[in-house]
Design a protein around this motif. Structure first.
Motif, PDB file in Angstrom:
ATOM      1  N   GLU A 102      29.731  -2.161  23.178  1.00 41.82           N
ATOM      2  CA  GLU A 102      30.242  -2.735  24.129  1.00 41.82           C
ATOM      3  C   GLU A 102      30.447  -4.186  23.725  1.00 41.82           C
ATOM      4  O   GLU A 102      31.794  -4.851  23.802  1.00 41.82           O
ATOM      5  CB  GLU A 102      29.357  -2.737  25.541  1.00 41.82           C
ATOM      6  CG  GLU A 102      30.298  -3.010  26.264  1.00 41.82           C
ATOM      7  CD  GLU A 102      29.133  -3.260  28.035  1.00 41.82           C
ATOM      8  OE1 GLU A 102      28.470  -2.325  27.549  1.00 41.82           O
ATOM      9  OE2 GLU A 102      29.584  -3.176  28.941  1.00 41.82           O
TER      10      GLU A 102
ATOM     11  N   THR B 120      34.301  -5.907  23.458  1.00 43.31           N
ATOM     12  CA  THR B 120      34.638  -7.670  24.029  1.00 43.31           C
ATOM     13  C   THR B 120      35.000  -7.796  22.959  1.00 43.31           C
ATOM     14  O   THR B 120      35.814  -8.943  22.954  1.00 43.31           O
ATOM     15  CB  THR B 120      33.357  -7.762  24.706  1.00 43.31           C
ATOM     16  OG1 THR B 120      32.920  -7.035  25.884  1.00 43.31           O
ATOM     17  CG2 THR B 120      33.593  -8.904  25.806  1.00 43.31           C
ATOM     18  N   TRP B 121      34.248  -8.469  21.504  1.00 40.91           N
ATOM     19  CA  TRP B 121      34.735  -9.542  21.097  1.00 40.91           C
ATOM     20  C   TRP B 121      35.970  -8.898  20.224  1.00 40.91           C
ATOM     21  O   TRP B 121      37.071 -10.219  20.328  1.00 40.91           O
ATOM     22  CB  TRP B 121      33.770  -9.490  19.475  1.00 40.91           C
ATOM     23  CG  TRP B 121      32.202  -9.815  20.145  1.00 40.91           C
ATOM     24  CD1 TRP B 121      31.982 -10.554  21.610  1.00 40.91           C
ATOM     25  CD2 TRP B 121      31.275 -10.409  19.222  1.00 40.91           C
ATOM     26  NE1 TRP B 121      31.030 -11.092  21.755  1.00 40.91           N
ATOM     27  CE2 TRP B 121      30.331 -11.251  20.617  1.00 40.91           C
ATOM     28  CE3 TRP B 121      30.949 -10.032  18.253  1.00 40.91           C
ATOM     29  CZ2 TRP B 121      28.648 -11.310  19.980  1.00 40.91           C
ATOM     30  CZ3 TRP B 121      29.679 -10.438  17.658  1.00 40.91           C
ATOM     31  CH2 TRP B 121      28.325 -10.801  18.751  1.00 40.91           C
TER      32      TRP B 121
ATOM     33  N   HIS C   7      38.705  -7.772  21.818  1.00 43.56           N
ATOM     34  CA  HIS C   7      39.886  -7.601  22.673  1.00 43.56           C
ATOM     35  C   HIS C   7      38.984  -8.748  23.597  1.00 43.56           C
ATOM     36  O   HIS C   7      40.357 -10.183  23.437  1.00 43.56           O
ATOM     37  CB  HIS C   7      39.265  -6.888  23.841  1.00 43.56           C
ATOM     38  CG  HIS C   7      39.678  -5.366  24.043  1.00 43.56           C
ATOM     39  ND1 HIS C   7      38.627  -4.165  23.571  1.00 43.56           N
ATOM     40  CD2 HIS C   7      41.262  -4.812  23.992  1.00 43.56           C
ATOM     41  CE1 HIS C   7      39.508  -3.671  23.233  1.00 43.56           C
ATOM     42  NE2 HIS C   7      40.949  -3.815  23.434  1.00 43.56           N
TER      43      HIS C   7
END
Lengths: 338, 108, 349
Positions: free
Chosen positions: A109, A113-114, A116
């Motif tokens: 996750e 996240t990084w 995007h």
């Protein structure tokens, strides 16, 4: 049921799994739940497969348990994850292997996240630098420990002393495979076989002689849930989830349950005792429960390890009936000897 | 039994396979338009009783259809039989006949 | 009146047949290319049609009557290349034939959604999960309706919107025909197996066509088909091979589970492989849903971005038979006005 249909899906979800030089990070809870599992994993990798696998003494919890229990904010979690990566980077490794499914979910996750939101990564790099002076590289490969065993399932089978076969009937053991929710439900393409028909444990079971059963509540959560279990009054809610699964799998008469998550084997094992106390129900043969094993324990059994060395004495449901079924010798006298 | 400090809650799922649908079968035989409901809610929107109680004729029909009839008797007592629902139903469901038959079925 | 102008129609389904008939009747030299061995496209596979239960072959027979000698039909035709020369086209076929055209009508239609992509429904894995096309095959062939183990099904579920209105598999549009097809097939099943219990799991009942709502009401009232509003989240196999369905009964506000002996997936439309292939050959523009993009959504619905290339039928959007036929006739008149340079051609929007 047509296995061919599943095989077509399995082909779609193949992930890259590094083949050596692993940076291993342990689970916070597994060493209390089933302490033999991680030891067995390391032993198999080093002694049987001859791999370079490294553990860092400064590794901490990923805080996933606090994150899902709503007491650790995401920014804090990301920074702690970044610190684990820095330990890996400093140690000269790039293949990151978490033992815990929720950690695996957390790492996936955070990396997603990084990917995007690069600004989130920059922010976390800054936090880590300020707090600890550390820096890190993104892992070249992230694989759950069960992915590694899956990758080498054939090598393990080649060196096996036992198969998951009932020696009295010659039939394969009927195995329920239970995948931790955070393995692939959030990111289906990060799990071997995807989320609907995960192959990671099925592949091991099939390779080692057993037969996986597909029962209707196969995809249901074991009920651990974090804050649900942590609050005693809510614990019945966790229990009800496991209960639903047992009711659904019982008609298939499974011999064992195999899992790849810290929480699932704990709950599926201990709740059988609680359900028996509350409802007077048992789900295994001859008034017994259904033994619940981790995949490391099953690999250890197949390789002929002493059941007490891999920690089977720590289970609520006795493992002896299954050991007898497979024909694995054990010394009952030394079961609880330290 | 050991008191663990929690209980095993029952499942909220509608388990259709196990539900008894005799009421629905009875109603269908008495009033075929029972099945024509499309759950639009016009009946409940106009319902005199729904303004002051939790009576919901739309949901009553649905639950009877699913065989979820455990609390039906209390529900039936809330209807004032004013007939507004009959007036507004776009599918011409004979709501009045359905309710009267339900009362008959549960004999009061 | 014979014209020397040539039109090539690509795709011999409903739209291709009907447009070719009208263009030929107007006097144009029309060649109809079909990749399969015979004309009819998907229509040939459907026994009865909603909402009237007319036989599909009656419509096919009607369409075929228009394909008289002015339409040259080439079946098993495989297009290798299309060249443009000023406003005209040269079409090269795999068998060496070369066709000339002053206008091309693209009627490459749709394919049915591959239900295996909705992994959670287990199509191709669980024996008693079939598609609407598989069920229709039972009807067309006259075979008895049986489960995989040869049992007469006591209950059948229909899952609407499989491959439609679903961002997860990349199709956000409604396929239009599936709701009413589920209603039609429910009634046909009840006619054949009077004791069968039928459940339709829907998000909305999109009964937009004339008589569709009446058919829906008939299914409820006369045949007792149960409509449950909720999208099926997963299908699982029970030990006896029956299928356990998980759905929320959204109108009751509670999750629900029920067992059916057979689960029918109402598969939607996706742009056909032919649509992709011909589109790329001719540099045609695709819309956001991967069907062809028409020049205008309201008024230029048969016109492409390439001069002399026109569309009809389901290659631009899911269409039911009635709409495909009227669209084909519209395309024929649009092509005629283009070839004759009528004043209506000069309108702009």
């Amino acid at each position: 049921m047509r296995v061919q249909g599943k095989q077509n899906i399995w082909k779609e979800y193949q992930k890259e799994i590094a083949d050596d030089k692993y940076f291993y990070v342990r689970s916070c809870v597994r060493q209390n739940f089933f302490p033999g599992s991680e030891v067995t994993f390391l032993r198999i990798l080093r002694e049987v497969l001859g791999k370079n696998i490294f553990e860092h003494p400064c590794h901490t919890t990923c805080t996933g348990i606090g994150y899902h229990g709503d007491i650790v904010p995401f920014d804090t979690l990301m920074t702690i994850v970044a610190r684990q990566f820095s330990l890996m980077t400093e140690s000269g490794f790039e293949n990151f292997v978490p033992s815990c499914i929720t950690s695996f979910g957390i790492y996936t996750e955070v990396l997603d996240t990084w990917e995007h939101f690069p600004e989130a990564e920059e922010k976390v790099r800054n936090y880590l630098k300020k707090a600890t002076g550390r820096e890190f590289k993104i892992p070249g490969n992230l694989a759950h420990a069960s992915d590694i065993i899956y990758k080498f399932r054939k090598e393990i089978a080649a060196k096996s002393k036992f198969k998951l076969i009932n020696r009295n009937t010659g039939m394969p053991l009927k195995v329920v495979e239970h995948i931790g929710c955070h393995y692939a439900k959030m990111f289906p393409d990060k799990g071997v076989g995807g989320a609907e028909y995960p192959y990671v444990l099925t592949g091991m079971v099939e390779e080692w002689g057993g037969e996986v059963i597909d029962y209707p509540e196969r995809r249901h959560c074991c009920g651990f849930g974090f804050r649900q279990y942590l609050v005693q009054a809510n614990r019945g809610y966790s229990l009800a989830c496991s209960y639903k699964k047992f009711e659904s799998m019982a008609p298939y008469k499974p011999d064992i349950i195999i899992t790849n998550c810290p929480g699932c084997p704990m709950f599926l094992d201990r709740w059988q005792y609680v359900i028996n106390e509350m409802e007077g129900k048992k789900y295994g043969e001859n008034g017994q429960g259904i033994p619940v094993f981790t995949y490391e324990e099953v690999a250890g059994l197949v390789l002929g390890y002493n059941p007490w060395d891999i920690g089977l004495q720590m289970h609520q449901i006795s493992c002896e009936p299954v050991l007898d079924k497979i024909g694995i010798p054990y010394d009952i006298e030394s079961k609880y000897k330290v | 039994m050991i008191n663990f400090g929690y209980t095993l809650p029952s499942d909220r799922q509608i388990v259709y396979d196990k539900n008894n649908r005799e009421t629905a079968t009875f109603l269908r035989s008495k009033e075929p338009t029972f099945n024509s409901c499309i759950q639009c809610g016009t009946c409940t929107a106009t319902c005199s009783a729904a303004c002051f109680t939790d009576f919901n004729f739309r949901k009553l029909l649905l639950l009877v259809n699913r065989g979820e009839t455990f609390e039906i008797i209390q529900e039936l007592q809330k209807c004032m039989l004013c007939g507004k629902c009959l007036l507004v139903c776009p599918r011409n469901v004979n709501t009045r006949n359905i309710l009267l038959n339900l009362r008959l079925y549960y004999a009061f | 009146m014979k014209s020397s102008k040539k039109v090539v129609t690509i795709g011999g389904g409903i739209a291709g047949m009907e447009a070719s008939s009208f263009l030929a009747a107007m006097g144009y030299d029309v060649t109809l290319l079909e990749k399969a061995g015979e004309l009819g496209g998907h229509l040939a596979k459907w026994e009865k049609l909603f909402p009237t239960m007319r036989l599909g072959k009656e419509v096919l027979n009607f369409l075929s009557q228009g394909i008289y000698e002015n339409v040259k039909v080439l079946c098993n035709a495989f297009i290798e290349r299309i060249d443009r020369e000023l406003d005209d086209f040269r079409i090269y076929l795999a068998d060496g034939k070369v066709l000339e055209a002053n206008a091309i009508l693209v009627t490459t239609g749709y394919d049915l959604f591959d239900a295996r992509k909705k992994e959670e429904y287990g199509y191709g894995i669980y024996d008693n999960v079939i598609t609407s096309a598989d069920l229709e095959e039972f009807f067309s062939s006259g075979k008895e309706i049986r489960t995989a183990s040869g049992k007469t099904p006591a209950s059948v579920g229909f899952v609407h919107c499989v491959g439609s209105r679903d961002q997860k598999i990349g199709n956000v549009y409604c396929s239009k025909v599936c709701c009413v097809t589920a209603v039609k097939q429910s009634i046909e099943l009840k006619e054949k197996l009077s004791d069968v219990k039928i459940f339709c799991f829907y998000m909305d009942m999109r009964m937009y066509g004339m008589h569709f709502e009446a058919l829906y009401k008939e299914a409820q009232e006369k045949w007792g088909v149960q409509f449950i509003r909720g999208r099926v989240s997963e299908a699982c196999e029970n030990s006896d091979g029956s299928i356990l369905v998980k759905v929320e009964d959204t109108l009751a506000g509670r999750p629900m589970r029920l067992t059916v002996d057979m689960l029918v997936l109402m598969v939607g439309f996706v742009p056909s492989e032919g649509t992709k292939k011909i589109g790329n050959m001719l540099n045609l523009e695709f819309g956001p849903n991967r069907f062809f993009k028409t020049r205008d959504q309201h008024v230029l619905t048969n016109v492409s971005n390439v001069k002399g290339v026109f569309f009809a039928g389901a290659c631009t959007a899911p269409k039911e038979i009635t709409h495909a036929i009227t669209d084909a006739r519209a395309a024929a008149s649009t092509i005629a006005s283009y070839l004759e340079q009528n004043s209506v051609e000069k309108r702009t929007i």
